[in-house]
Design a protein around this motif. Structure first.
Motif: not given
Length: 72
Positions: A27-51
Protein backbone atom coordinates in the motif's frame (compact mmCIF):
# COMPACT_ATOMS: atom_id res chain seq x y z
CA UNK A 1 30.47 11.01 6.25
CA UNK A 2 29.99 8.44 3.50
CA UNK A 3 29.27 9.87 0.05
CA UNK A 4 25.93 8.71 -1.32
CA UNK A 5 26.33 9.81 -4.95
CA UNK A 6 28.89 8.41 -7.36
CA UNK A 7 29.44 8.16 -11.09
CA UNK A 8 28.55 4.76 -12.52
CA UNK A 9 30.91 3.69 -15.29
CA UNK A 10 29.75 0.09 -15.53
CA UNK A 11 33.13 -1.22 -14.44
CA UNK A 12 32.51 -1.32 -10.72
CA UNK A 13 30.85 -4.25 -9.06
CA UNK A 14 27.34 -3.52 -7.89
CA UNK A 15 26.50 -3.63 -4.21
CA UNK A 16 25.39 -6.90 -2.68
CA UNK A 17 21.68 -7.62 -3.16
CA UNK A 18 21.06 -7.75 0.60
CA UNK A 19 22.49 -4.28 1.05
CA UNK A 20 19.98 -2.88 -1.43
CA UNK A 21 16.78 -4.47 -0.10
CA UNK A 22 14.11 -2.86 2.02
CA UNK A 23 10.74 -4.20 3.17
CA UNK A 24 7.70 -2.02 2.51
CA UNK A 25 3.97 -2.57 2.57
CA UNK A 26 2.43 -2.79 -0.89
CA UNK A 27 0.00 0.00 0.00
CA UNK A 28 2.92 2.36 0.57
CA UNK A 29 4.09 2.08 -3.04
CA UNK A 30 0.94 1.16 -5.00
CA UNK A 31 -0.22 4.71 -5.73
CA UNK A 32 3.23 5.89 -6.78
CA UNK A 33 3.70 2.90 -9.08
CA UNK A 34 0.26 3.28 -10.63
CA UNK A 35 0.86 6.96 -11.34
CA UNK A 36 4.33 6.33 -12.75
CA UNK A 37 3.04 3.63 -15.10
CA UNK A 38 0.06 5.74 -16.15
CA UNK A 39 2.25 8.70 -17.06
CA UNK A 40 4.94 6.44 -18.60
CA UNK A 41 7.72 7.70 -16.37
CA UNK A 42 11.13 6.75 -17.72
CA UNK A 43 12.44 5.41 -14.42
CA UNK A 44 9.86 2.60 -14.45
CA UNK A 45 11.59 1.00 -17.45
CA UNK A 46 14.92 1.18 -15.60
CA UNK A 47 13.59 -1.56 -13.31
CA UNK A 48 11.86 -3.70 -15.96
CA UNK A 49 14.42 -6.51 -15.71
CA UNK A 50 14.58 -6.53 -11.90
CA UNK A 51 12.91 -9.35 -10.01
CA UNK A 52 10.58 -8.70 -7.10
CA UNK A 53 9.20 -11.06 -4.49
CA UNK A 54 5.45 -10.97 -3.96
CA UNK A 55 3.06 -13.22 -2.03
CA UNK A 56 1.49 -16.06 -4.01
CA UNK A 57 -2.04 -14.70 -3.50
CA UNK A 58 -1.06 -11.34 -4.98
CA UNK A 59 0.59 -13.13 -7.90
CA UNK A 60 -2.60 -15.14 -8.50
CA UNK A 61 -4.71 -11.97 -8.49
CA UNK A 62 -2.35 -10.13 -10.85
CA UNK A 63 -2.22 -13.11 -13.22
CA UNK A 64 -6.01 -13.43 -13.30
CA UNK A 65 -6.40 -9.67 -13.76
CA UNK A 66 -3.95 -9.60 -16.68
CA UNK A 67 -6.04 -12.24 -18.49
CA UNK A 68 -9.29 -10.29 -18.21
CA UNK A 69 -10.55 -8.53 -21.28
CA UNK A 70 -10.51 -4.72 -21.14
CA UNK A 71 -13.78 -3.47 -19.72
CA UNK A 72 -14.57 -6.79 -18.04
Amino acid sequence: MKHRLRIFTGEEETLKQNDQMVNVRFGEIADALAEAVHFRRTWVSDFSEDEVKIPTDLYAILTAYSHLRPGA
